[in-house]
Design an enzyme around this catalytic site. Sequence first.
Site, PDB file in Angstrom:
ATOM      1  N   ALA A  12      18.227 -28.916  18.013  1.00 57.73           N
ATOM      2  CA  ALA A  12      17.080 -28.442  17.441  1.00 57.73           C
ATOM      3  C   ALA A  12      17.089 -27.768  16.067  1.00 57.73           C
ATOM      4  O   ALA A  12      15.997 -27.171  15.726  1.00 57.73           O
ATOM      5  CB  ALA A  12      16.482 -27.795  18.302  1.00 57.73           C
ATOM      6  N   ARG A  18       9.644 -36.434   9.282  1.00 61.94           N
ATOM      7  CA  ARG A  18       8.404 -37.265   9.602  1.00 61.94           C
ATOM      8  C   ARG A  18       7.003 -36.824  10.159  1.00 61.94           C
ATOM      9  O   ARG A  18       6.204 -37.411  10.409  1.00 61.94           O
ATOM     10  CB  ARG A  18       9.077 -38.416  10.410  1.00 61.94           C
ATOM     11  CG  ARG A  18       9.976 -39.354   9.988  1.00 61.94           C
ATOM     12  CD  ARG A  18      10.838 -40.016  10.591  1.00 61.94           C
ATOM     13  NE  ARG A  18      12.074 -39.387  11.288  1.00 61.94           N
ATOM     14  CZ  ARG A  18      13.023 -39.872  12.139  1.00 61.94           C
ATOM     15  NH1 ARG A  18      12.931 -40.975  12.428  1.00 61.94           N
ATOM     16  NH2 ARG A  18      13.809 -39.155  12.655  1.00 61.94           N
ATOM     17  N   ASN A 171      19.859 -45.681  22.147  1.00 63.29           N
ATOM     18  CA  ASN A 171      20.605 -44.561  22.522  1.00 63.29           C
ATOM     19  C   ASN A 171      19.338 -43.198  23.082  1.00 63.29           C
ATOM     20  O   ASN A 171      18.369 -43.341  22.058  1.00 63.29           O
ATOM     21  CB  ASN A 171      21.384 -44.248  21.369  1.00 63.29           C
ATOM     22  CG  ASN A 171      21.917 -42.698  21.859  1.00 63.29           C
ATOM     23  OD1 ASN A 171      21.920 -42.298  22.615  1.00 63.29           O
ATOM     24  ND2 ASN A 171      22.198 -42.146  20.506  1.00 63.29           N
ATOM     25  N   LYS A 352     -16.080  -9.166  28.641  1.00 58.77           N
ATOM     26  CA  LYS A 352     -14.940  -8.838  27.619  1.00 58.77           C
ATOM     27  C   LYS A 352     -14.095  -7.531  28.205  1.00 58.77           C
ATOM     28  O   LYS A 352     -14.836  -6.517  28.405  1.00 58.77           O
ATOM     29  CB  LYS A 352     -15.354  -8.738  26.102  1.00 58.77           C
ATOM     30  CG  LYS A 352     -13.953  -8.602  25.425  1.00 58.77           C
ATOM     31  CD  LYS A 352     -14.324  -7.784  24.234  1.00 58.77           C
ATOM     32  CE  LYS A 352     -14.108  -6.434  24.486  1.00 58.77           C
ATOM     33  NZ  LYS A 352     -14.133  -5.350  23.389  1.00 58.77           N
ATOM     34  N   ASN A 378     -26.178  -4.843  40.568  1.00 58.53           N
ATOM     35  CA  ASN A 378     -27.122  -5.816  40.076  1.00 58.53           C
ATOM     36  C   ASN A 378     -27.677  -5.717  38.903  1.00 58.53           C
ATOM     37  O   ASN A 378     -28.257  -4.599  38.572  1.00 58.53           O
ATOM     38  CB  ASN A 378     -28.117  -5.915  41.087  1.00 58.53           C
ATOM     39  CG  ASN A 378     -28.854  -7.309  41.040  1.00 58.53           C
ATOM     40  OD1 ASN A 378     -29.034  -7.686  39.971  1.00 58.53           O
ATOM     41  ND2 ASN A 378     -29.293  -7.604  42.281  1.00 58.53           N
ATOM     42  N   ASN A 387     -20.993  -1.394  23.245  1.00 56.00           N
ATOM     43  CA  ASN A 387     -19.658  -0.710  23.083  1.00 56.00           C
ATOM     44  C   ASN A 387     -19.115  -0.438  21.692  1.00 56.00           C
ATOM     45  O   ASN A 387     -18.116  -0.010  21.847  1.00 56.00           O
ATOM     46  CB  ASN A 387     -18.762  -1.870  23.822  1.00 56.00           C
ATOM     47  CG  ASN A 387     -18.904  -3.249  23.225  1.00 56.00           C
ATOM     48  OD1 ASN A 387     -19.635  -3.446  22.611  1.00 56.00           O
ATOM     49  ND2 ASN A 387     -17.490  -3.796  23.432  1.00 56.00           N
ATOM     50  N   TYR A 388     -19.900  -0.767  20.621  1.00 54.48           N
ATOM     51  CA  TYR A 388     -19.175  -0.667  19.272  1.00 54.48           C
ATOM     52  C   TYR A 388     -20.166   0.216  18.115  1.00 54.48           C
ATOM     53  O   TYR A 388     -21.299  -0.292  18.431  1.00 54.48           O
ATOM     54  CB  TYR A 388     -19.007  -2.141  18.892  1.00 54.48           C
ATOM     55  CG  TYR A 388     -18.082  -2.101  17.650  1.00 54.48           C
ATOM     56  CD1 TYR A 388     -16.959  -1.458  17.275  1.00 54.48           C
ATOM     57  CD2 TYR A 388     -18.418  -3.227  16.629  1.00 54.48           C
ATOM     58  CE1 TYR A 388     -16.141  -1.475  16.227  1.00 54.48           C
ATOM     59  CE2 TYR A 388     -17.565  -3.364  15.445  1.00 54.48           C
ATOM     60  CZ  TYR A 388     -16.849  -2.779  15.295  1.00 54.48           C
ATOM     61  OH  TYR A 388     -15.889  -2.799  14.041  1.00 54.48           O
TER      62      TYR A 388
HETATM   63  C1  UD1 Z   1      19.039 -39.722  17.228  1.00 54.69           C
HETATM   64  C2  UD1 Z   1      20.274 -40.608  17.448  1.00 54.69           C
HETATM   65  C3  UD1 Z   1      19.755 -42.128  17.809  1.00 54.69           C
HETATM   66  C4  UD1 Z   1      19.017 -41.951  19.055  1.00 54.69           C
HETATM   67  C5  UD1 Z   1      17.784 -41.010  18.820  1.00 54.69           C
HETATM   68  C6  UD1 Z   1      16.875 -40.777  20.213  1.00 54.69           C
HETATM   69  C7  UD1 Z   1      22.138 -39.939  15.891  1.00 54.69           C
HETATM   70  C8  UD1 Z   1      22.686 -40.012  14.636  1.00 54.69           C
HETATM   71  N1  UD1 Z   1      20.918 -40.579  16.431  1.00 54.69           N
HETATM   72  O1  UD1 Z   1      18.278 -40.471  16.128  1.00 54.69           O
HETATM   73  O2  UD1 Z   1      20.943 -42.812  18.064  1.00 54.69           O
HETATM   74  O3  UD1 Z   1      18.206 -43.115  19.656  1.00 54.69           O
HETATM   75  O4  UD1 Z   1      18.285 -39.895  18.280  1.00 54.69           O
HETATM   76  O5  UD1 Z   1      15.811 -39.802  20.128  1.00 54.69           O
HETATM   77  O6  UD1 Z   1      22.172 -39.070  16.896  1.00 54.69           O
HETATM   78  N2  UD1 Z   1      19.332 -32.499  14.706  1.00 54.69           N
HETATM   79  C9  UD1 Z   1      20.072 -31.353  14.293  1.00 54.69           C
HETATM   80  N3  UD1 Z   1      20.978 -31.254  13.061  1.00 54.69           N
HETATM   81  C10 UD1 Z   1      20.891 -31.968  12.222  1.00 54.69           C
HETATM   82  C11 UD1 Z   1      20.269 -33.426  12.529  1.00 54.69           C
HETATM   83  C12 UD1 Z   1      19.380 -33.484  13.658  1.00 54.69           C
HETATM   84  O7  UD1 Z   1      20.161 -30.427  15.248  1.00 54.69           O
HETATM   85  O8  UD1 Z   1      21.781 -32.259  11.216  1.00 54.69           O
HETATM   86  C13 UD1 Z   1      18.520 -32.428  15.925  1.00 54.69           C
HETATM   87  C14 UD1 Z   1      17.228 -32.724  15.830  1.00 54.69           C
HETATM   88  O9  UD1 Z   1      16.439 -31.533  15.564  1.00 54.69           O
HETATM   89  C15 UD1 Z   1      16.780 -33.473  16.922  1.00 54.69           C
HETATM   90  C16 UD1 Z   1      17.941 -34.158  17.426  1.00 54.69           C
HETATM   91  O10 UD1 Z   1      18.970 -33.616  16.645  1.00 54.69           O
HETATM   92  O11 UD1 Z   1      16.274 -32.788  17.808  1.00 54.69           O
HETATM   93  C17 UD1 Z   1      17.814 -35.693  16.743  1.00 54.69           C
HETATM   94  O12 UD1 Z   1      17.674 -35.812  15.381  1.00 54.69           O
HETATM   95  P1  UD1 Z   1      16.994 -36.928  14.634  1.00 54.69           P
HETATM   96  O13 UD1 Z   1      16.895 -36.560  13.224  1.00 54.69           O
HETATM   97  O14 UD1 Z   1      15.590 -36.913  15.291  1.00 54.69           O
HETATM   98  O15 UD1 Z   1      17.436 -38.259  15.113  1.00 54.69           O
HETATM   99  P2  UD1 Z   1      16.879 -39.554  15.266  1.00 54.69           P
HETATM  100  O16 UD1 Z   1      16.808 -40.341  14.059  1.00 54.69           O
HETATM  101  O17 UD1 Z   1      15.896 -39.489  16.308  1.00 54.69           O
HETATM  102 MG    MG Z   2      14.714 -37.906  16.910  1.00 50.97          MG
END
Ligand code: UD1
Ligand code: MG
Length: 456
Positions: A12, A18, A171, A352, A378, A387-388
């Site tokens: 995360a 994007r 994937n 409130k 009633n 109140n204020y």
């Molecule tokens: C990734 C997969 C892709 C898959 C897709 C599914 C890779 C290289 N690609 O692509 O094959 O189809 O998810 O949704 O893994 N994140 C980190 N650190 C980083 C980069 C990303 O924690 O340095 C986390 C992001 O917060 C996100 C997750 O990893 O929650 C996926 O990263 P994101 O950049 O969304 O990868 P996708 O391009 O979606």
């Molecule tokens: Mg992604």
Amino acid sequence: MVKKEVKSVILAAGKGTRMKSKLPKVLHKVCGKPMLRHVIDAARGVGSTRELVVIGSGAELVRQEITDVEFVLQSEQLGTGHAVLCTRDALKNVDGTVMILCGDTPLFTAETLSKLVDEHKRAEVKATVLTAIMPDATGYGRIIRAEDGSFEKIVEHKDASEDEKKIREVNSGIYCFDLKTLFAALDKVNNDNSQGEYYLTDVLSIIRSSGEKINAVIADDFSETLGINSRQQLAVAEKILRRRKNEQLMADGVTLMDPGSTFIDADVEIGRDTVIYPFTWIEGATKIGSDCVLGPNSRIQNMQIGDRVTMQFVYGHDCEVGDDVTVGPYVHIRPGTKIGAKVKIGNFVEVKNSNIGTGSKLPHLQYIGDCDMGSNVNLGCGTVTCNYDGKKKYRTVIGNNVFVGCNTNLVAPVEVEDGAYIGAGSTITKTVPKNNLAIARARQQNFADWHDKRKG
Ligand code: UD1
Ligand code: MG
């Protein structure tokens, strides 16, 4: 579903470029809940015993919102492979199976994860990846299979050839790994690709080239594996999760007159035989009893609602409503309010931070703020608690069985004791003792022949 003993790593840390947002992507809400929370809940649903969440971009905001997991900081976002590598220290004395999940795929269910873990264990492999057949695979890593159909590698969209881009098996970003094998392979991942990132996906071909079989399990429902990278995808996920929630509620015995125009957050609970009219939003940590009729046009946030409650055209938030209450139309119930059983709140009323006792009636045009009201009171039309004073708020205390005449101002702090009556149009500034009648208004004077005198 038998609970599995697995650890989870949830990625995360990404910027979510994007999304074009100041909020970290994983905190954007789907069905009223941050997507990261959905992922954590699904992992726990399958039996995850430990969740390591890799954070980086907007880390402080994530820590504020999610407080019940372990965090690992990835200070530079060098790719999904690098993100997993950051958990090495935290997992150094652990072995067995780890589930890797992405914080931006909030739609999969605990059942699907359960199948993935089962398949991973049954096949006795070191790595299993969950795949899906997408109608539109744009943006996803594609699954390349060998001639015999076995998994060969994943090619990211940006690195894929025109032919590879035609592949619709993708994937999902969800995997099971044997921990030791995973970290050994991660050491060999490089960033020699179009994005200059360390891809987690490369780990699979590295493990395969060491002679291990990789299991690629296709999800039954592709929509569970949708990844959210843009606001458009967020809207798609929102629709899917809302529909899923509504269908679950209907299966459990709740009537939704028009599911398409009824918006119910993921964690809301509703009892049987409750009927929801259209254009109703039920949000947050709301719990509703049985046999209620709610809506149309209501917004209910973080409310506890009893059984047999009727509410229409109501906005209520952070408050409680007891059994057999009717509310509305055009009512605002604000935070800190507790409405007792059998209360009637009618048209154009605002309440409130108040306690309203059993069976009391606020039938029309009242403002009741910071008030402790007993039972069977009633209130006449237009009763207002003052109140204020411009600086501080004060409480109004009303006993049981009190009758308040129309257009009464109760200037707080003030008390109206049990059984008291207040004449219409009164402005009450001091205690009305028990069983007394209080009239606090100017006496009427009549001027004879006024009409004719004015003419002259
Ligand atoms: C990734 C997969 C892709 C898959 C897709 C599914 C890779 C290289 N690609 O692509 O094959 O189809 O998810 O949704 O893994 N994140 C980190 N650190 C980083 C980069 C990303 O924690 O340095 C986390 C992001 O917060 C996100 C997750 O990893 O929650 C996926 O990263 P994101 O950049 O969304 O990868 P996708 O391009 O979606
Ligand atoms: Mg992604």
